[in-house]
Design a protein around this motif. Structure first.
Motif, PDB file in Angstrom:
ATOM      1  N   LYS A   1       9.537   1.192 -11.619  1.00 13.47           N
ATOM      2  CA  LYS A   1       9.414   2.721 -11.951  1.00 13.47           C
ATOM      3  C   LYS A   1       9.287   3.107 -10.170  1.00 13.47           C
ATOM      4  CE  LYS A   1       6.801   2.926 -16.205  1.00 13.47           C
ATOM      5  NZ  LYS A   1       5.700   2.971 -16.975  1.00 13.47           N
ATOM      6  N   LYS A   2       8.478   2.568  -9.284  1.00 13.50           N
ATOM      7  CA  LYS A   2       8.291   3.049  -8.086  1.00 13.50           C
ATOM      8  C   LYS A   2       9.801   3.045  -7.392  1.00 13.50           C
ATOM      9  CE  LYS A   2       4.147   3.677  -7.619  1.00 13.50           C
ATOM     10  NZ  LYS A   2       3.496   4.908  -7.235  1.00 13.50           N
ATOM     11  N   PHE A   3      10.704   1.977  -7.781  1.00 10.41           N
ATOM     12  CA  PHE A   3      11.998   2.094  -6.799  1.00 10.41           C
ATOM     13  C   PHE A   3      13.093   3.192  -7.477  1.00 10.41           C
ATOM     14  CE2 PHE A   3      11.010  -2.611  -5.984  1.00 10.41           C
ATOM     15  CZ  PHE A   3      10.687  -2.246  -4.726  1.00 10.41           C
ATOM     16  N   GLU A   4      12.648   3.352  -9.081  1.00  9.79           N
ATOM     17  CA  GLU A   4      13.480   4.393  -9.958  1.00  9.79           C
ATOM     18  C   GLU A   4      13.316   5.641  -9.291  1.00  9.79           C
ATOM     19  OE1 GLU A   4      14.731   5.364 -14.393  1.00  9.79           O
ATOM     20  OE2 GLU A   4      12.837   4.150 -13.938  1.00  9.79           O
TER      21      GLU A   4
ATOM     22  N   HIS B   1      -3.222  -6.391  -9.889  1.00 11.17           N
ATOM     23  CA  HIS B   1      -2.814  -6.400 -11.143  1.00 11.17           C
ATOM     24  C   HIS B   1      -1.543  -5.514 -11.293  1.00 11.17           C
ATOM     25  CE1 HIS B   1      -5.857  -9.243 -12.352  1.00 11.17           C
ATOM     26  NE2 HIS B   1      -6.787  -8.395 -11.444  1.00 11.17           N
ATOM     27  N   VAL B   2      -0.730  -5.186 -10.578  1.00 14.48           N
ATOM     28  CA  VAL B   2       0.418  -4.222 -10.834  1.00 14.48           C
ATOM     29  C   VAL B   2       1.586  -5.298 -11.387  1.00 14.48           C
ATOM     30  CG1 VAL B   2       2.196  -3.000  -9.556  1.00 14.48           C
ATOM     31  CG2 VAL B   2       0.042  -2.953  -8.710  1.00 14.48           C
ATOM     32  N   HIS B   3       2.202  -4.644 -12.379  1.00 14.87           N
ATOM     33  CA  HIS B   3       3.433  -5.462 -12.935  1.00 14.87           C
ATOM     34  C   HIS B   3       4.717  -5.058 -12.615  1.00 14.87           C
ATOM     35  CE1 HIS B   3       0.786  -6.808 -16.494  1.00 14.87           C
ATOM     36  NE2 HIS B   3      -0.107  -5.897 -16.082  1.00 14.87           N
ATOM     37  N   PRO B   4       5.632  -5.995 -12.716  1.00 18.79           N
ATOM     38  CA  PRO B   4       6.991  -5.674 -12.172  1.00 18.79           C
ATOM     39  C   PRO B   4       7.456  -4.318 -12.815  1.00 18.79           C
ATOM     40  CG  PRO B   4       6.746  -8.126 -12.997  1.00 18.79           C
ATOM     41  CD  PRO B   4       5.501  -7.472 -13.312  1.00 18.79           C
ATOM     42  N   GLU B   5       6.952  -4.066 -13.873  1.00 22.16           N
ATOM     43  CA  GLU B   5       7.619  -2.768 -14.429  1.00 22.16           C
ATOM     44  C   GLU B   5       7.039  -1.567 -13.792  1.00 22.16           C
ATOM     45  OE1 GLU B   5       6.127  -5.026 -16.057  1.00 22.16           O
ATOM     46  OE2 GLU B   5       7.603  -5.922 -17.516  1.00 22.16           O
ATOM     47  N   ASP B   6       6.045  -1.779 -13.184  1.00 26.99           N
ATOM     48  CA  ASP B   6       5.479  -0.546 -12.356  1.00 26.99           C
ATOM     49  C   ASP B   6       6.169  -0.448 -10.924  1.00 26.99           C
ATOM     50  OD1 ASP B   6       3.231  -0.213 -14.057  1.00 26.99           O
ATOM     51  OD2 ASP B   6       2.178  -1.626 -12.990  1.00 26.99           O
ATOM     52  N   LEU B   7       6.482  -1.533 -10.330  1.00 23.40           N
ATOM     53  CA  LEU B   7       7.551  -1.667  -9.081  1.00 23.40           C
ATOM     54  C   LEU B   7       8.706  -0.929  -9.390  1.00 23.40           C
ATOM     55  CD1 LEU B   7       6.603  -4.889  -7.690  1.00 23.40           C
ATOM     56  CD2 LEU B   7       5.331  -2.698  -7.309  1.00 23.40           C
TER      57      LEU B   7
ATOM     58  N   SER C   1       0.877  -1.477  -0.212  1.00 26.86           N
ATOM     59  CA  SER C   1       0.102  -0.111  -0.112  1.00 26.86           C
ATOM     60  C   SER C   1       1.030   1.215   0.069  1.00 26.86           C
ATOM     61  CB  SER C   1      -0.954   0.198   1.257  1.00 26.86           C
ATOM     62  OG  SER C   1      -1.712  -1.044   1.076  1.00 26.86           O
ATOM     63  N   GLU C   2       2.075   1.180   0.837  1.00 27.57           N
ATOM     64  CA  GLU C   2       2.878   2.262   1.100  1.00 27.57           C
ATOM     65  C   GLU C   2       3.398   2.520  -0.458  1.00 27.57           C
ATOM     66  OE1 GLU C   2       7.025   3.686   3.218  1.00 27.57           O
ATOM     67  OE2 GLU C   2       5.667   2.030   4.025  1.00 27.57           O
ATOM     68  N   MET C   3       3.858   1.522  -1.203  1.00 27.03           N
ATOM     69  CA  MET C   3       4.779   1.743  -2.235  1.00 27.03           C
ATOM     70  C   MET C   3       3.894   2.195  -3.422  1.00 27.03           C
ATOM     71  SD  MET C   3       7.298  -1.340  -4.053  1.00 27.03           S
ATOM     72  CE  MET C   3       5.951  -2.542  -3.892  1.00 27.03           C
ATOM     73  N   THR C   4       2.915   1.616  -3.601  1.00 23.28           N
ATOM     74  CA  THR C   4       1.759   2.075  -4.524  1.00 23.28           C
ATOM     75  C   THR C   4       1.101   3.405  -4.461  1.00 23.28           C
ATOM     76  OG1 THR C   4       0.118   0.386  -3.838  1.00 23.28           O
ATOM     77  CG2 THR C   4       1.858  -0.517  -5.474  1.00 23.28           C
TER      78      THR C   4
ATOM     79  N   PRO D   1      20.740  -5.390  -4.108  1.00 23.28           N
ATOM     80  CA  PRO D   1      19.602  -6.060  -3.213  1.00 23.28           C
ATOM     81  C   PRO D   1      18.068  -5.718  -3.925  1.00 23.28           C
ATOM     82  CG  PRO D   1      21.135  -5.129  -1.807  1.00 23.28           C
ATOM     83  CD  PRO D   1      21.474  -4.658  -3.176  1.00 23.28           C
ATOM     84  N   VAL D   2      18.038  -4.769  -4.337  1.00 23.12           N
ATOM     85  CA  VAL D   2      16.710  -4.327  -5.045  1.00 23.12           C
ATOM     86  C   VAL D   2      16.445  -5.034  -6.503  1.00 23.12           C
ATOM     87  CG1 VAL D   2      15.170  -2.549  -5.942  1.00 23.12           C
ATOM     88  CG2 VAL D   2      16.576  -1.975  -3.845  1.00 23.12           C
ATOM     89  N   LYS D   3      17.592  -5.233  -6.939  1.00 21.08           N
ATOM     90  CA  LYS D   3      17.418  -5.834  -8.307  1.00 21.08           C
ATOM     91  C   LYS D   3      17.064  -7.549  -8.039  1.00 21.08           C
ATOM     92  CE  LYS D   3      20.406  -3.158 -11.233  1.00 21.08           C
ATOM     93  NZ  LYS D   3      21.728  -2.834 -11.713  1.00 21.08           N
ATOM     94  N   LYS D   4      17.751  -7.948  -6.659  1.00 20.35           N
ATOM     95  CA  LYS D   4      17.545  -9.477  -6.440  1.00 20.35           C
ATOM     96  C   LYS D   4      16.176  -9.676  -6.104  1.00 20.35           C
ATOM     97  CE  LYS D   4      19.814 -12.982  -3.502  1.00 20.35           C
ATOM     98  NZ  LYS D   4      20.789 -13.127  -2.802  1.00 20.35           N
ATOM     99  N   PHE D   5      15.647  -8.479  -5.421  1.00 18.55           N
ATOM    100  CA  PHE D   5      14.241  -8.643  -4.730  1.00 18.55           C
ATOM    101  C   PHE D   5      13.322  -8.692  -6.121  1.00 18.55           C
ATOM    102  CE2 PHE D   5      10.659  -6.168  -3.943  1.00 18.55           C
ATOM    103  CZ  PHE D   5       9.742  -7.069  -2.801  1.00 18.55           C
ATOM    104  N   LEU D   6      13.332  -7.927  -6.922  1.00 20.95           N
ATOM    105  CA  LEU D   6      12.464  -7.930  -8.091  1.00 20.95           C
ATOM    106  C   LEU D   6      12.772  -9.110  -9.122  1.00 20.95           C
ATOM    107  CD1 LEU D   6      13.411  -4.302  -9.421  1.00 20.95           C
ATOM    108  CD2 LEU D   6      11.025  -5.259  -8.713  1.00 20.95           C
ATOM    109  N   ASP D   7      13.848  -9.613  -9.202  1.00 17.29           N
ATOM    110  CA  ASP D   7      14.034 -11.013  -9.743  1.00 17.29           C
ATOM    111  C   ASP D   7      13.025 -12.202  -9.000  1.00 17.29           C
ATOM    112  OD1 ASP D   7      15.850  -9.880 -11.629  1.00 17.29           O
ATOM    113  OD2 ASP D   7      17.569 -10.526 -10.602  1.00 17.29           O
TER     114      ASP D   7
END
Length: 627
Positions: free
Chosen positions: A299-302, A291-297, A275-278, A311-317
């Protein structure tokens, strides 16, 4: 354990040369044939060398079906499976359950009777009364006559070894505290959720609970013994029910409850993080539904300037997703299948610093191993159930355990329900989020392509949940009234049937299996009316119905004899060790006096009719075959 491939003449498949796997179970000294034809999914029990149990009736090919009286007033259909003595005994038992004094003091009275009568006479007296009415037998062999009789009257079993420890409140409280707090301490730092931590006032989980068994953790050896009990239940079910039975399992019997508390808290903290991230306002019910896509996440991290962190890239993977979006932020399949470390898995990137923040409270290496043991035990049961073609229901428990129980159960469905419903989750409709939870899990099953299995119940922990929420100051998770719970039950059931109908109209394979576990005849009528409205016949088995042995026979037996998929929940175990179960049954019956009055009226009416017809020595003889 070895398998032997053999060619036999099968009375189930009625053809020569069908391929089977033969499995031997030393505990029950039985052989089980599991047919491997792609067109069949039945297991058949054999005893002795290589010969089938000959109890399958010739009526299989042309089963008898009676008309269903939806008023549930047909005494002959309700009680034709009972002798006159059993009808009289049921009447006496229900009369006793109507007495407040006897119900409130039943355990004291049973202990007093045992001390006066001695063990042998007390056992005989219990078998002639409460035990004989509510319990199927002492062990998996002695329960078989009960299963055979039920089958002959169109009813299938759900087997449960109902031995319970008779613990004092002090002992229960001590065990719960020891098993719900980590050896590293009960960490309640910023971000932890008070609801998912043990509290002394509610440490005895039997408090205000009458309709459910409670397991208290002792040690890992006790959990292994519980595993063996569930395995024997599976063997007994497979050996006596011809691939139609269920076995009930409670996850708190298989491991340390602290781990379920911590996992449940992780799930809820993950939703808060999402909820906080989105930027969502209000609590998110589940990541999957957004229905949030990995690309949306990404963008949030970017935007937070942390995407470049390793570690963030590893989390996304490691995120679980499909073309419709993210399913899980964490690799749950890895946790179930690959024994991943919990303390390393449940970490998320801090949106300000990019460093990985642990969502799960502290776990010791020993507790990590305990979690792997819990999963191993459950996985062993699921695998055995699949091999024997026996379905297993994982019972619902308190809401502070349930997020973890449901998450683990859904992962077991993903693993074992690829072709048919083996694992079933339980949904308690007295909870406000019951409908949301079912629809979310239905969506996951559709997206990950496994059969969704669900047992719908009203629920067993209502009073405790309300009291705990009030005492600890969080929102009451329960519906405000009986009527609201009924509405939730019917709404959830309707949604499941609607989806089954949609799949049928699209020509798709049915991937939803539902049990309506209710003693409420209005709910049963609603389910049948809804089936008729949507054009489903009983033989399609889109729903099955379940009630407890010794309760609401006027619902179960007419359903089974009319061709509906009807079940009785069959407890079994030694007399001395099922006294706590019997105590709960007397309390539960006291709480449904309206049903007791109807059942007593129908019982005495049928007994009077038989005596007027001269059927003094009536002997039940069924010729029905369950669907």
């Amino acid at each position: 354990m070895a398998f032997l491939r053999v060619a036999v003449r099968s009375s189930v498949s009625n053809k020569i040369g069908s391929r089977h796997l033969l499995k031997y179970f030393p505990k029950s000294r039985s052989l089980v044939f599991v047919e491997t034809s792609p067109y069949a999914c039945k297991s058949t029990h054999a005893t002795g060398a290589i010969g089938f149990d000959s109890t399958l009736d010739k009526a299989e090919s042309n089963p008898r079906r009676d008309k269903l009286d939806l008023s549930f007033e047909d005494t002959h259909a309700a009680f034709k499976s009972k002798t006159n003595w059993e009808i009289f005994r049921a009447y006496i038992v229900y009369t006793i359950c109507s007495s407040n004094y006897l119900v409130e003091n039943n355990m004291k009275l049973m202990r007093l009777a045992k001390s006066i009568m001695g063990k042998r006479l007390f056992t005989l007296a219990m078998k002639a009364t409460f035990y004989g009415h509510f319990v199927g037998g002492e062990d998996q062999e002695k329960v078989k006559p009960t299963l055979k009789r039920l089958r002959s009257f169109g009813v299938k079993p759900i087997l449960d070894y109902s031995v319970e420890e008779d613990l004092s409140s002090e002992e229960a409280e001590r065990r719960e505290f020891e098993s719900c707090v980590s050896e590293a301490g009960d960490e309640q730092s910023q971000g932890t959720i008070k609801r998912y931590h043990v509290h002394r006032e509610f440490a005895d989980r039997r408090y205000k609970v009458e309709g459910a068994r409670t397991y208290f953790y002792l040690n890992e050896a006790q959990c292994e013994r519980n595993l063996e009990v569930f395995q024997r239940c599976l063997e007994a079910t497979s050996g006596s029910t011809y691939g139609t039975g269920f076995t009930a399992v409670k996850l708190t019997a298989l491991g340390r409850p602290q781990l379920l508390l911590q996992l449940s808290e992780v799930i809820m903290r993950t939703r808060q993080y999402f909820s906080e991230m989105t930027g969502e306002k209000g609590p998110v019910k589940n990541v999957l539904q957004k229905h949030v896509h990995p690309e949306d996440l990404q963008k949030k991290f970017e935007q937070a300037h942390i995407l470049g962190e390793a570690p963030v890239k590893k989390f996304l993977d490691k995120i679980t997703y499909d073309r419709d979006g993210v399913i899980h932020l964490f690799p749950w399949s890895g946790i179930i299948d690959e024994n991943a470390q919990l303390s390393e898995t449940f970490r998320v990137p801090d949106l300000k610093t990019g460093r990985m923040v642990r969502l799960i409270t502290q776990l010791t290496p020993k507790e990590e191993e305990m979690f792997r043991n819990m999963i191993r035990r459950l996985d062993t049961i699921c695998k055995m159930a699949q091999e024997l073609d026996v379905r297993m229901m994982i019972d619902a428990e308190q809401t502070y355990f349930q997020p973890a129980i449901s998450r683990i159960t859904l992962e077991m469905m993903r693993k074992y329900n690829k072709e048919k419903g083996i694992v079933f989750n339980t949904y308690q409709c007295y909870l406000k989020d019951a409908f949301d939870n079912v629809t979310i899990d239905l969506e996951q099953s559709a997206r990950q392509n496994f059969v969704f299995g669900a047992k719908l119940v009203r629920g067993a922990y209502l009073e405790q949940e309300r009291a705990r929420a009030a005492a600890l100051g969080y929102e009451d998770p329960t519906n405000p009234s009986f009527e609201a719970t009924s509405e939730m039950f019917h709404k959830t059931l309707t949604e499941c049937l609607r989806r089954i109908k949609d799949n049928k109209e699209k020509g798709q394979e049915r991937r939803i299996a539902i049990m309506v576990a209710s003693h409420n005849e209005d709910t049963v009528r609603f389910a049948i009316d809804k089936m008729n409205e949507l054009g489903f016949t009983p033989q399609e088995k889109v729903l099955c119905f379940g009630q407890l042995l010794g309760m609401c026979d006027y619902i179960t037996f007419p359903l089974g004899q009319a061709g509906y998929s009807a079940y009785k929940y069959i407890p079994y175990g030694p007399v001395d060790e099922v006294l706590p179960y019997l105590s709960r049954r007397t309390h539960e019956n006291k709480g449904i006096l309206k049903k007791i009055k109807k059942e007593k009226r129908l019982l005495i009416s049928e007994l009077r009719k038989r005596l007027m017809r001269g059927q003094i020595f009536y002997r039940p003889k069924g010729n029905y075959v369950p669907v």
